[in-house]
Design an enzyme around this catalytic site. Sequence first.
Site, PDB file in Angstrom:
ATOM      1  N   LYS A  49      29.959  40.484  77.690  1.00 19.62           N
ATOM      2  CA  LYS A  49      29.660  39.095  77.322  1.00 19.62           C
ATOM      3  C   LYS A  49      30.300  38.093  78.289  1.00 19.62           C
ATOM      4  CE  LYS A  49      28.954  40.226  72.442  1.00 19.62           C
ATOM      5  NZ  LYS A  49      29.233  39.856  71.020  1.00 19.62           N
ATOM      6  N   PHE A  55      27.047  31.301  62.037  1.00 20.23           N
ATOM      7  CA  PHE A  55      27.586  31.393  63.405  1.00 20.23           C
ATOM      8  C   PHE A  55      26.503  31.503  64.480  1.00 20.23           C
ATOM      9  CE2 PHE A  55      27.680  35.648  61.442  1.00 20.23           C
ATOM     10  CZ  PHE A  55      26.906  36.375  62.336  1.00 20.23           C
ATOM     11  N   ARG A  68      37.301  46.106  72.616  1.00 26.40           N
ATOM     12  CA  ARG A  68      37.537  44.789  72.001  1.00 26.40           C
ATOM     13  C   ARG A  68      39.023  44.538  71.776  1.00 26.40           C
ATOM     14  NH1 ARG A  68      32.122  44.781  68.138  1.00 26.40           N
ATOM     15  NH2 ARG A  68      30.841  43.474  69.510  1.00 26.40           N
ATOM     16  N   ASN A  84      34.123  38.206  71.736  1.00 21.16           N
ATOM     17  CA  ASN A  84      34.607  39.580  71.546  1.00 21.16           C
ATOM     18  C   ASN A  84      34.205  40.556  72.649  1.00 21.16           C
ATOM     19  OD1 ASN A  84      31.979  39.921  70.817  1.00 21.16           O
ATOM     20  ND2 ASN A  84      32.375  40.523  68.706  1.00 21.16           N
ATOM     21  N   HIS A  87      28.945  43.773  73.672  1.00 24.41           N
ATOM     22  CA  HIS A  87      27.954  44.091  72.640  1.00 24.41           C
ATOM     23  C   HIS A  87      27.631  45.576  72.678  1.00 24.41           C
ATOM     24  CE1 HIS A  87      24.150  44.159  70.427  1.00 24.41           C
ATOM     25  NE2 HIS A  87      23.651  44.832  71.445  1.00 24.41           N
TER      26      HIS A  87
HETATM   27  P1  GTP Z   1      27.308  42.583  68.702  1.00 23.26           P
HETATM   28  O1  GTP Z   1      27.566  43.869  69.410  1.00 23.26           O
HETATM   29  O2  GTP Z   1      27.542  41.374  69.551  1.00 23.26           O
HETATM   30  O3  GTP Z   1      25.944  42.591  68.047  1.00 23.26           O
HETATM   31  O4  GTP Z   1      28.429  42.535  67.573  1.00 23.26           O
HETATM   32  P2  GTP Z   1      28.483  43.364  66.231  1.00 23.26           P
HETATM   33  O5  GTP Z   1      27.295  44.256  66.090  1.00 23.26           O
HETATM   34  O6  GTP Z   1      29.829  43.992  66.154  1.00 23.26           O
HETATM   35  O7  GTP Z   1      28.398  42.208  65.162  1.00 23.26           O
HETATM   36  P3  GTP Z   1      27.098  41.498  64.554  1.00 23.26           P
HETATM   37  O8  GTP Z   1      25.843  42.048  65.136  1.00 23.26           O
HETATM   38  O9  GTP Z   1      27.254  41.520  63.083  1.00 23.26           O
HETATM   39  O10 GTP Z   1      27.295  39.994  65.034  1.00 23.26           O
HETATM   40  C1  GTP Z   1      26.888  39.585  66.331  1.00 23.26           C
HETATM   41  C2  GTP Z   1      27.960  38.689  66.904  1.00 23.26           C
HETATM   42  O11 GTP Z   1      28.042  37.516  66.095  1.00 23.26           O
HETATM   43  C3  GTP Z   1      29.368  39.286  66.886  1.00 23.26           C
HETATM   44  O12 GTP Z   1      29.651  39.994  68.059  1.00 23.26           O
HETATM   45  C4  GTP Z   1      30.247  38.060  66.733  1.00 23.26           C
HETATM   46  O13 GTP Z   1      30.549  37.474  67.983  1.00 23.26           O
HETATM   47  C5  GTP Z   1      29.382  37.100  65.956  1.00 23.26           C
HETATM   48  N1  GTP Z   1      29.774  37.158  64.548  1.00 23.26           N
HETATM   49  C6  GTP Z   1      29.457  38.113  63.638  1.00 23.26           C
HETATM   50  N2  GTP Z   1      29.986  37.833  62.438  1.00 23.26           N
HETATM   51  C7  GTP Z   1      30.661  36.667  62.606  1.00 23.26           C
HETATM   52  C8  GTP Z   1      31.424  35.856  61.732  1.00 23.26           C
HETATM   53  O14 GTP Z   1      31.604  36.137  60.551  1.00 23.26           O
HETATM   54  N3  GTP Z   1      31.970  34.710  62.286  1.00 23.26           N
HETATM   55  C9  GTP Z   1      31.783  34.368  63.588  1.00 23.26           C
HETATM   56  N4  GTP Z   1      32.338  33.236  64.048  1.00 23.26           N
HETATM   57  N5  GTP Z   1      31.077  35.111  64.429  1.00 23.26           N
HETATM   58  C10 GTP Z   1      30.517  36.240  63.953  1.00 23.26           C
HETATM   59 MG    MG Z   2      25.315  43.614  66.316  1.00 20.92          MG
END
Ligand code: GTP
Ligand code: MG
Length: 139
Positions: A11, A59, A104, A114, A117
């Site tokens: 990212k 978010f 991470r 973070n 992805h």
């Molecule tokens: P990705 O690999 O980026 O898809 O992350 P993930 O699969 O671990 O998480 P998810 O797909 O649920 O969410 C995508 C992205 O949205 C995350 O990487 C976070 O940066 C952001 N995100 C998810 N949940 C939250 C939350 O509760 N608060 C905030 N501020 N950001 C969030």
């Molecule tokens: Mg995800």
Amino acid sequence: MSGNQTFTMIKPIAVKNNYIGPILKLINEAGFRIKAMKYTHLNKQQAMQFYAVHADKYFYEELTSFMSSGPIVAAILEKENAVADFRKLIGATNPEKAEEGTIRKLYAESMSHNAIHGSDSDENAIIESDFFFSKTERY
Ligand code: GTP
Ligand code: MG
């Protein structure tokens, strides 16, 4: 049977902090092979499309602004049990909860920033890979 490919993006914050090298080293050491790779920059519309599944989340605006804020590295990775093993290597979404030694834990700054992805299913690995790469760009 689970698939042998997953999709990743380093990212914008990790690219900006000069962590491409260290992150790719961990990915290689964990046994993943790089099948395709691109240094690129999503515009806002592309980031919104990529993360459309989160369109109704509070978010979404912050996430898509951040993901279009600078260059990223997109890649297709290959290994047995790729999706699950890669999610383990990157660690929890919230870096404060990520295990020691995960990408991470080492390189993320916060939940939004973070570092990396990883696809969450074989089906999404294919959809996300197709978003960035044509069939002829995979080796
Ligand atoms: P990705 O690999 O980026 O898809 O992350 P993930 O699969 O671990 O998480 P998810 O797909 O649920 O969410 C995508 C992205 O949205 C995350 O990487 C976070 O940066 C952001 N995100 C998810 N949940 C939250 C939350 O509760 N608060 C905030 N501020 N950001 C969030
Ligand atoms: Mg995800």
